[in-house]
Design a protein around this motif. Structure first.
Motif, mmCIF file in Angstrom:
data_model
loop_
_atom_site.group_PDB
_atom_site.id
_atom_site.type_symbol
_atom_site.label_atom_id
_atom_site.label_comp_id
_atom_site.label_asym_id
_atom_site.label_seq_id
_atom_site.Cartn_x
_atom_site.Cartn_y
_atom_site.Cartn_z
ATOM 1 N N ARG A 33 0.812 -1.110 -0.025
ATOM 2 C CA ARG A 33 -0.067 -0.020 -0.023
ATOM 3 C C ARG A 33 0.750 1.167 0.016
ATOM 4 N N GLY A 34 2.039 1.232 0.746
ATOM 5 C CA GLY A 34 3.109 2.416 0.579
ATOM 6 C C GLY A 34 3.228 2.720 -0.688
ATOM 7 N N ALA A 35 3.618 1.923 -1.698
ATOM 8 C CA ALA A 35 3.995 2.318 -2.913
ATOM 9 C C ALA A 35 2.796 2.909 -3.571
ATOM 10 N N ALA A 36 1.679 2.328 -3.500
ATOM 11 C CA ALA A 36 0.527 2.909 -4.114
ATOM 12 C C ALA A 36 0.216 4.322 -3.580
ATOM 13 N N GLU A 37 0.279 4.491 -2.042
ATOM 14 C CA GLU A 37 -0.265 5.677 -1.683
ATOM 15 C C GLU A 37 0.900 6.695 -1.829
ATOM 16 N N ALA A 38 1.759 6.262 -2.149
ATOM 17 C CA ALA A 38 2.685 7.578 -2.395
ATOM 18 C C ALA A 38 2.799 8.124 -3.702
ATOM 19 N N GLY A 39 2.031 7.508 -4.615
ATOM 20 C CA GLY A 39 1.724 8.226 -5.699
ATOM 21 C C GLY A 39 0.548 9.337 -5.870
ATOM 22 N N ILE A 40 0.853 10.514 -6.424
ATOM 23 C CA ILE A 40 0.036 11.499 -6.445
ATOM 24 C C ILE A 40 -0.119 11.749 -8.039
ATOM 25 N N PRO A 41 -1.484 11.896 -8.407
ATOM 26 C CA PRO A 41 -1.915 12.247 -9.797
ATOM 27 C C PRO A 41 -0.956 13.476 -10.396
ATOM 28 N N ALA A 42 -0.765 13.317 -11.484
ATOM 29 C CA ALA A 42 0.315 14.293 -12.376
ATOM 30 C C ALA A 42 -0.120 15.727 -12.133
ATOM 31 N N THR A 43 -1.478 16.053 -12.558
ATOM 32 C CA THR A 43 -1.616 17.470 -12.486
ATOM 33 C C THR A 43 -1.785 18.044 -11.183
ATOM 34 N N VAL A 44 -2.364 17.166 -10.203
ATOM 35 C CA VAL A 44 -2.293 17.379 -8.638
ATOM 36 C C VAL A 44 -0.989 17.940 -8.306
ATOM 37 N N LEU A 45 0.002 16.827 -8.465
ATOM 38 C CA LEU A 45 1.336 16.986 -7.846
ATOM 39 C C LEU A 45 2.053 18.242 -8.729
ATOM 40 N N ASP A 46 1.744 18.554 -9.768
ATOM 41 C CA ASP A 46 2.368 19.610 -10.422
ATOM 42 C C ASP A 46 1.780 20.950 -9.840
ATOM 43 N N ALA A 47 0.430 20.694 -9.349
ATOM 44 C CA ALA A 47 -0.135 22.136 -8.666
ATOM 45 C C ALA A 47 0.542 22.463 -7.212
ATOM 46 N N TYR A 48 0.862 21.356 -6.816
ATOM 47 C CA TYR A 48 1.119 21.487 -5.292
ATOM 48 C C TYR A 48 2.715 22.122 -5.553
ATOM 49 N N THR A 64 7.842 10.222 -3.125
ATOM 50 C CA THR A 64 6.591 10.272 -3.757
ATOM 51 C C THR A 64 6.799 10.165 -5.154
ATOM 52 N N HIS A 65 5.805 9.750 -5.972
ATOM 53 C CA HIS A 65 5.941 9.663 -7.393
ATOM 54 C C HIS A 65 4.816 10.236 -8.047
ATOM 55 N N SER A 66 4.779 10.633 -9.448
ATOM 56 C CA SER A 66 3.750 11.190 -10.523
ATOM 57 C C SER A 66 2.945 9.796 -10.898
ATOM 58 N N ILE A 67 1.575 9.729 -10.849
ATOM 59 C CA ILE A 67 0.847 8.759 -11.443
ATOM 60 C C ILE A 67 -0.199 9.335 -12.427
ATOM 61 N N PRO A 68 -0.800 8.692 -13.440
ATOM 62 C CA PRO A 68 -1.695 9.430 -14.185
ATOM 63 C C PRO A 68 -3.133 9.878 -13.397
ATOM 64 N N ASN A 69 -3.460 11.077 -14.113
ATOM 65 C CA ASN A 69 -4.641 11.464 -13.617
ATOM 66 C C ASN A 69 -5.843 10.581 -13.386
ATOM 67 N N GLY A 70 -6.573 10.175 -12.435
ATOM 68 C CA GLY A 70 -7.812 9.572 -12.387
ATOM 69 C C GLY A 70 -7.264 8.262 -11.677
ATOM 70 N N THR A 71 -6.018 8.035 -11.504
ATOM 71 C CA THR A 71 -5.688 6.569 -11.035
ATOM 72 C C THR A 71 -5.221 6.477 -9.432
ATOM 73 N N GLY A 72 -5.519 7.387 -8.768
ATOM 74 C CA GLY A 72 -5.152 7.610 -7.551
ATOM 75 C C GLY A 72 -6.200 6.947 -6.597
#
Length: 590
Positions: A98-113, A271-279
């Motif tokens: 779960r740690g690997a999955a939870e560390a992913g942040i949707p790309a556009t959201v991460l870019d906004a932060y 953390t890492h970027s993941i595609p939008n909608g896959t979080g």
């Protein structure tokens, strides 16, 4: 000036306190015997629970709306290679995955932060806002915009709303925006990825994507607004106590503070970027009831999600088809009882440019009978042609009245623009008589000037003076920086008219001038005049320097030919050497 020290940016290194506290809360909440009701709601005795008095508000950015309570995994997103692969606990294995999955942040959201962090680094460098804090709040508030349910420009594809704040298990905040942001013209609801209530968005909203619109449903706008909100009151988020205050000002719950710190530390580890909608979307929130669906503070579930009504089927509590409808009873609020606002003893508001105002605005909410009213949200707005702001750089501040019905506005900080302006107080959500406060910013001033040169400047007829005149300005004993000054070669002590003979300065074209305007002291209060030149007349002349605030200094200038009877010395005399060494440089002046 004395206030210059308040303008200095505080420097501080991030501490490890947050990590220790977050791990303690996380460990306690996932320890054997912890109940479902404890999830995300442990108390850290070591964390300060009180926000700064300057915040002055109890409902925060979100109106203390519900939030997701899911905790991050115990394991780091990037587990150490030394971690034992033979751990027998099934819960540890789940946490690693779960740690690997939870560390992913949707790309556009991460870019906004990250974009918000970069903007704050330039506009409010003393705040030291880490983007991971925005990510932690975004996770808790909306599950990173419901797993990245946004378009390429960062606008949510489906509206994210908290429950209506109707006093039924939540705060009671009647509509303040006519339904503009939340679509609800009866009560306010928290809106968007960062869950701002409309009345807070009205002053805290920002345009983070440069489209000219401040939209709480856009993650770029919402992330930048959250960053500015956390950075107000000159908080330095690299200092743990200030970070705690900032988080508590967003939502005034100790459990909320613990939870946000837990996610903050988790994201700091990787953390890492993941595609939008896959979080992943959290499944539990702070207002869950036993057996509830846990749809989260992200608002109503999407069609097809558990808990969403099927098309054509009535929701529980809907009136039967054809049956009478009874309008809901709207309970009265404290705001409903307010008849007017009164000044609560605010002193005259005056400050010098660049300084903080010594006094703060104090406003009291009263009924028609003159009784005070607590828990009323009062908005203070700076009006007029001024660059003065509240501490933290905002033009608007919302404060909740205390038990005595008094709202104390944040401190005002003068900009560089002088003149008069107004601070207007009003009740949020209701049109009643408010109070206008007159305020004035005066020019930077000095009350004392002192000659820095160790000896009075001298020159020979037709020659350049050996030393430039340098003076130091102070105000009430403190350095007076940025103070306007004028230098004039005057006729005499009694006649301050400009002299037409004797020493002079040169303009850009090399022409003689005997009055200089537009001079300004530097950051150390020093003023170094241009080089002086002597005409062919010998004698003693006067240079008069004046500043805003009334400081005046008259410097004697001597023009004398060399004494032909004196024999030249092959080397500087001891007294001459001592005099030269005693003349301090500008950098050495305290």
């Amino acid at each position: 000036m004395a206030a210059q020290f308040g303008r200095r940016l505080r420097k501080g290194a991030a501490t490890t306190a947050a990590a220790a506290l977050a791990v303690a809360a996380l460990s306690a909440s996932q320890a054997p015997g912890a109940t479902g009701g404890d999830t995300g709601r442990q108390t850290n005795a070591g964390v300060s629970t009180s926000a700064s008095d300057e915040a002055g508000t109890t409902d925060g950015a979100t109106g203390d709306s519900p939030y997701y309570t899911d905790l991050p995994p115990l394991n780091s997103p990037n587990p150490s290679p030394s971690s034992s692969p033979t751990a027998s606990s099934s819960s540890i294995g789940t946490a690693v995955s779960r740690g690997a999955a939870e560390a992913g942040i949707p790309a556009t959201v991460l870019d906004a932060y990250k974009r918000a962090e970069a903007e704050l680094r330039g506009s409010k460098p003393g705040c030291n806002l880490p983007w991971q804090l925005l990510a932690a709040i975004g996770k808790v508030e909306s599950g990173q915009a419901r797993g990245g349910d946004v378009d390429a420009e960062g606008t949510t594809l489906h509206r994210i709303l908290g429950p209506q704040l109707d006093g039924n298990g939540f705060a009671l905040i009647k509509d303040t925006d006519g339904g503009q942001y939340d679509g609800n013209s009866q009560y306010d609801q928290a809106v968007g990825p960062m869950q701002f209530i409309p009345s807070t968005w009205a002053w805290a909203g920002r345009d983070g994507n440069g489209d000219g619109v401040r939209d709480p449903n856009n993650v770029y706008d919402a992330a930048l607004a959250a960053g500015h909100y956390l950075c107000r009151y000159d908080w330095d988020l690299s200092v743990q106590a200030d970070m705690n205050r900032a988080i508590l000002s967003y939502n005034g719950s100790q459990e909320y503070l613990n939870l946000v710190l837990s996610w903050y530390e988790f994201y700091r580890k990787g953390t890492h970027s993941i595609p939008n909608g896959t979080g992943s979307v959290p499944g539990h929130r702070s207002d869950d009831k036993p057996g509830g669906s846990g749809s989260g503070s992200g608002g109503s579930p999407k069609p097809g999600e558990p808990g969403s009504p099927k098309p054509g089927n009535p929701k529980p509590g809907d009136p039967k088809p054809g049956g009478p409808t009874t309008p809901p009873t709207v309970p009265p609020t404290a705001t409903d009882t307010v008849d007017h606002l009164e000044d609560a003893g605010t002193a005259k508001l005056t400050a010098m440019a660049g300084d903080a105002f010594d006094k703060r605005i104090s406003t009291r909410a009263e009924t028609k009978a003159g009784r005070t009213v607590a828990k009323v949200r009062v908005r203070f707005t700076i009006v007029g042609d001024t660059d003065t702001t509240f501490t933290g750089g905002e033009k608007v501040a919302t404060v909740t009245t205390d038990s005595k019905g008094i709202a104390l506005a944040p401190a005002l900080r003068a900009g560089e623009k002088t003149g008069d302006f107004t601070v207007r107080s009003s009740v949020v959500g209701r049109t009643v008589k408010g109070v206008d406060y007159a305020a004035t910013v005066t020019a930077r001033a000095a009350d004392t000037l002192a000659l820095v040169n160790a000896t009075a400047p001298t020159g020979a007829p037709g020659a350049e003076f050996a030393d430039q005149v340098q003076v130091k300005a102070t105000y009430q004993g403190a350095v007076a920086d940025g103070v306007a000054a004028t230098a004039t070669l005057v006729k005499s002590a009694d006649d301050t008219g400009e002299n037409d003979k004797g020493p002079y300065f040169k303009d850009a074209n090399g022409n003689p001038v005997r009055t200089l305007t537009g001079l300004t002291t530097d950051a150390n209060g020093l003023l170094t005049l241009p080089k002086l030149y002597a005409d062919d007349i010998s004698g003693t002349f006067l240079l008069r320097i004046t500043t805003t605030g009334g400081a005046t200094l008259t410097v004697e200038l001597t023009v004398a030919a060399a004494d032909p009877s004196s024999s030249p010395s092959p080397s500087p005399s001891p007294s001459g050497s001592a005099s030269a060494s005693a003349s301090p440089s500008a950098s050495a002046i305290p």
